[in-house]
Design a protein around this motif. Structure first.
Motif, short mmCIF file in Angstrom:
data_model
loop_
_atom_site.label_atom_id
_atom_site.label_comp_id
_atom_site.label_asym_id
_atom_site.label_seq_id
_atom_site.Cartn_x
_atom_site.Cartn_y
_atom_site.Cartn_z
N ARG A 1 -11.43 7.05 -6.18
CA ARG A 1 -11.12 8.36 -5.58
C ARG A 1 -12.14 9.40 -6.02
O ARG A 1 -12.58 10.25 -5.22
CB ARG A 1 -9.72 8.79 -5.98
N GLY B 1 -15.21 9.31 -4.14
CA GLY B 1 -15.10 9.73 -2.75
C GLY B 1 -14.66 8.65 -1.78
O GLY B 1 -14.76 8.83 -0.56
N ALA B 2 -14.15 7.53 -2.29
CA ALA B 2 -13.72 6.45 -1.40
C ALA B 2 -12.42 6.83 -0.71
O ALA B 2 -11.50 7.39 -1.33
CB ALA B 2 -13.52 5.16 -2.20
N THR B 3 -12.34 6.53 0.58
CA THR B 3 -11.12 6.78 1.32
C THR B 3 -10.11 5.67 1.02
O THR B 3 -10.43 4.64 0.42
CB THR B 3 -11.39 6.84 2.82
N ARG B 4 -8.87 5.90 1.47
CA ARG B 4 -7.83 4.89 1.25
C ARG B 4 -8.17 3.58 1.96
O ARG B 4 -7.95 2.49 1.42
CB ARG B 4 -6.49 5.44 1.75
N TYR B 5 -8.73 3.68 3.16
CA TYR B 5 -9.12 2.47 3.90
C TYR B 5 -10.25 1.73 3.19
O TYR B 5 -10.24 0.50 3.12
CB TYR B 5 -9.54 2.85 5.32
N GLU B 6 -11.22 2.47 2.66
CA GLU B 6 -12.34 1.83 1.95
C GLU B 6 -11.86 1.13 0.68
O GLU B 6 -12.34 0.03 0.37
CB GLU B 6 -13.39 2.88 1.62
N MET B 7 -10.92 1.74 -0.03
CA MET B 7 -10.37 1.09 -1.22
C MET B 7 -9.64 -0.20 -0.85
O MET B 7 -9.74 -1.21 -1.57
CB MET B 7 -9.44 2.05 -1.95
N ARG C 1 -8.54 2.58 -9.20
CA ARG C 1 -8.22 3.44 -8.05
C ARG C 1 -8.68 4.88 -8.32
O ARG C 1 -9.22 5.54 -7.43
CB ARG C 1 -6.72 3.41 -7.78
N SER D 1 0.80 -1.22 0.00
CA SER D 1 0.00 0.00 0.00
C SER D 1 0.83 1.27 0.00
O SER D 1 0.32 2.34 -0.33
CB SER D 1 -0.93 0.02 1.23
#
Length: 253
Positions: A153, A156-162, A149, A83
């Motif tokens: 983004r 509106g997805a956060t890094r944790y949600e992805m 990815r 990551s």
């Protein structure tokens, strides 16, 4: 009929090898302390069944504990390496260097730090089996397309949600592929440690038997290790089929 042949093919090959082995020992009169016949190994296995069961249980428990620690540490490191490019650049070369060290050379140090007994076997099983998990998890995370990815983004997805909804599920087939390799390595680590610094386990039993030239008992230990490894490998396959069956639909068809 073809399905039955496919399922029994491995058993038929194993049986044929055992027959050739048995006949070779009898026809060429090979001494037992060099190569015992399969029937003699079976006889010795039954004779020492209680002792073999005790040591096998010890090896199985230490291997499972070390293996599960390797899963936890391997997944965490794999996620970190896969990551973050900064973590990859700083940590991955160190992992490769550590993995290149012969683990037999590390076991004496582990014994000095932890003492003789169960702990060195657990630590060795962990040390020798966590690297494939790290590599495969990191590879699985990196397999997500950059376009996907970017779309996430934008949505509106956060890094944790992805990571939770896309990257880690994508890495699951890679994870289970590494687990099937890691479990066999974990058994190797446990047995190596038991031959060096333990009073229990199949490794200790095999070392003791070889010092007394009980070669048939050594073969019994080898066969038990193989059976336990195959059983754990099969369990990994069953769990894999339940959790990531979507990744193998085309193969099943």
């Amino acid at each position: 009929m073809s399905g039955f042949i496919k399922r029994t093919r491995a058993w038929l090959v194993a049986f044929a090898l055992l027959v050739v082995w048995e006949l070779s020992c009898r026809l060429f009169h090979i001494p037992e302390f060099i190569l015992p016949a399969p029937t003699r190994i079976l006889e010795v296995t039954w004779q020492f069944r209680n002792e073999l069961a005790l040591h096998a249980f010890q090896t199985l428990m230490t291997t499972i504990v070390g293996f599960f620690i390797a899963i936890v540490v391997g997944i965490l490191l794999g996620v970190a390496v896969g990551s973050s490019s900064a973590v990859y650049d700083s940590l991955y070369p160190l992992l490769i260097g550590f993995n290149s060290i012969p683990k037999v050379a590390v076991v004496p140090l582990i014994v000095i730090w932890t003492g003789i007994g169960t702990i060195p076997a657990i630590v060795t099983a962990f040390v020798i089996s966590f690297f494939p998990i790290v590599v495969n998890v990191a590879t699985g995370l990196a397999s997500v397309e950059p376009e996907m990815r970017d779309v996430l983004r934008i949505l509106g997805a956060t890094r944790y949600e992805m990571l939770r909804k896309v990257s880690f599920p994508r890495a699951l087939p890679y994870l289970f592929a590494s687990l099937k390799v890691a479990i066999t390595l974990a058994f190797i680590g446990s047995v190596v440690s038991e031959t060096i610094a333990s009073n229990y386990g199949i490794g200790f039993l095999m070392l003791s038997a070889s010092s007394r030239f009980q070669v048939a008992l050594v073969f019994s230990g080898v066969i038990i290790i193989a059976i336990m490894s195959i059983a754990m490998f099969a369990i990994c396959i069953q769990v894999e089929r339940r959790m990531v069956s979507w990744a193998y639909r085309s193969q099943a068809a």
